[in-house]
Design an enzyme around this catalytic site. Sequence first.
Site, short mmCIF file in Angstrom:
data_model
loop_
_atom_site.label_atom_id
_atom_site.label_comp_id
_atom_site.label_asym_id
_atom_site.label_seq_id
_atom_site.Cartn_x
_atom_site.Cartn_y
_atom_site.Cartn_z
N HIS A 191 1.55 31.35 20.11
CA HIS A 191 0.45 31.85 19.29
C HIS A 191 0.24 33.34 19.52
CE1 HIS A 191 -1.24 27.57 18.92
NE2 HIS A 191 -0.65 27.93 17.81
N GLU A 435 23.27 25.38 4.32
CA GLU A 435 23.15 25.81 5.72
C GLU A 435 24.01 24.96 6.65
OE1 GLU A 435 19.05 25.60 6.99
OE2 GLU A 435 18.68 23.73 5.93
N ASP A 459 20.98 28.51 10.25
CA ASP A 459 21.69 27.29 10.62
C ASP A 459 23.17 27.39 10.30
OD1 ASP A 459 19.89 25.47 11.87
OD2 ASP A 459 18.82 25.35 9.97
N CYS A 506 18.07 33.12 2.32
CA CYS A 506 16.72 33.08 2.90
C CYS A 506 16.75 33.04 4.43
CB CYS A 506 15.91 31.91 2.36
SG CYS A 506 16.55 30.31 2.87
C1 PEP Z 1 18.01 28.87 7.91
O1 PEP Z 1 18.52 27.95 8.54
O2 PEP Z 1 18.59 29.95 7.68
C2 PEP Z 1 16.65 28.73 7.38
C3 PEP Z 1 16.14 29.64 6.60
O3 PEP Z 1 15.93 27.63 7.77
P1 PEP Z 1 15.18 27.50 9.20
O4 PEP Z 1 15.27 28.83 9.86
O5 PEP Z 1 13.81 27.07 8.91
O6 PEP Z 1 16.01 26.44 9.86
MG MG Z 2 17.63 25.99 8.50
#
Ligand code: PEP
Ligand code: MG
Length: 582
Positions: A191, A435, A459, A506
């Site tokens: 936090h 991913e 990932d 993303c």
């Molecule tokens: C990713 O794996 O790149 C992703 C955006 O998901 P997270 O980081 O939530 O696993």
């Molecule tokens: Mg991910």
Amino acid sequence: MLVKRGIAVAPGIAIGPALILGADVFRIPQRFVSVDAVDSELDRLRVALNAACHEIEHNEQLAREHLGEQYSGIFAAHLQLLRDPKLVGEIEGLVSNRHYSPEYASSFVLKRHARQLQNLGNKYLAERVHDLLDLERNLTRHLLGERRGELEHINQPVIVLAHNLTPSETANLNRNFVHGFATEVGGHTSHTAILAGALEIPAIVGIGSFLNEISGGETVIIDGHQGEVIIEPDEATLIEYREAEKEATTKRAKLRSQGAGEAITKDGVRIHISGNIEFPDEAEHCVELGADGIGLYRTEFLYMESNAHRTEEEHFQAYCQVVRTMGERPVVIRTLDLGADKVPGMMKDVFSDATNPELGLRSIRVCLADLKLFRTQLRAILRAAVEGDVRIMFPLVASLTELRQARMLLRDVVEDLEDQGIPFRRDVPVGMMVEVPSAAIRAEEFAREVDFFSIGTNDLIQYTLAADRSDPAVAKYYNTADPAILKLIRMVVTAAADARIPVTVCGQMSSDIKFVPLLIGMGLRHLSVTPQAVPVLKDLVRNMTIGQAEEIAKRVADFEIARDIESYLRGELKKLSPDSAG
Ligand code: PEP
Ligand code: MG
């Protein structure tokens, strides 16, 4: 000059004299009370509990006013704990039955709960240990009638160096004087780290033991970009950082204005830059920073804040808040990515036997194994979609079977809502995260069955290179620029272009500015990034052409080693945008 490395949790540079806060342990003068003093000691305990609750309520209000609802939730959780009849009953029981002093009884109970949480071996819960210890100190302080004065009485610029800063201490930091802080403990998801980001105070956590090497008053530099604390810097370093600090201040002021408007390259191509969020309140920050939408809403964080299952209504309210805040802009709601390190308390039995959680029951697999959980969320998303431009995204899809099962369930949910006459939107676009390497390899087939792709590099890298994304011991194997990763991204972009569906990146790769020209050169037109990166990337896009980006992507294909690619990209960034290259 002493340089210490830690985890950078809030960017920026700060320079100032060190103020050291000790371990903050209160000495409990007396462990037992006499039998005839028990009643008056219980009264004293109640008075202290009330005072502690009032103080937390005050902090909660401060956090809500200055930082927003999701940060005040931290204090609401503290309050709930301190008002929990079971917990208070345990403390009172020790005073009544064992004649412990209230100080000793409360410290004993709260520390025991903290230990139990820590022993569960779950990273998220381990962070909550700090909350319990925060409460323990808070209550002890009220019982002893002492106050931790240092932070409240700061009246000149300082850099706070502490063993730990509790969430309440962090939320109360006076930004006029505390220009940066560094702590020995803490992690990315603590936090304290979240609050530091919201306060925009350059901060580094998780440095390990270093306070015993400093006595206070020394000049300290906090480099919140590199995660470095520099103690007693030499003259040249100091001059260099003073310059950087000045530039950073000017840049920050310019930044907000850069977020406004579309990001269009010099040769007229629009690049969509959206924000990634974990909590509904962050949507507002995204709007302020100029995000073109929410490209990734990590809904599993709804579960991280609670120890109970969430109802359809709770999902619905959270999604509506985000969608309404974003107005006409698109909102990509990712279905629950629970498991691995994101395990809420009430689900720990489901995951506790996993020998390798990242490869175990996680994400879409959890949802397909618990259709009730999945249905609840899908119903809420379809209902919230009435409010705006909502899109559904399935995470961690590895096979066509999983995707088809998820889509089948979605059709089922549509029929249910229709039968029940509940308002919802039926034509919500459905996409998937790419991913897992299998999804990238078969992107062509997947592209026929979804409306969009979003590449989750976080990932994708760990699964392709077999390097746990959160294990510092294998961090050197976790290379974003590895040619294998770039090859997979190219495959996905090509498959998406052939199928005429949009594709976004993303994962954190798109928030790392040096990779952005490469991604655009590879054909990406949509990026979803940490909110603070939105204006920076918009500025970069406006300073480049697609031709330049394509040339960079072409050159990168000639390199064989990740390190060479990274240093080439750093060099190119300097040419395109000397400012952002730092
Ligand atoms: C990713 O794996 O790149 C992703 C955006 O998901 P997270 O980081 O939530 O696993
Ligand atoms: Mg991910």
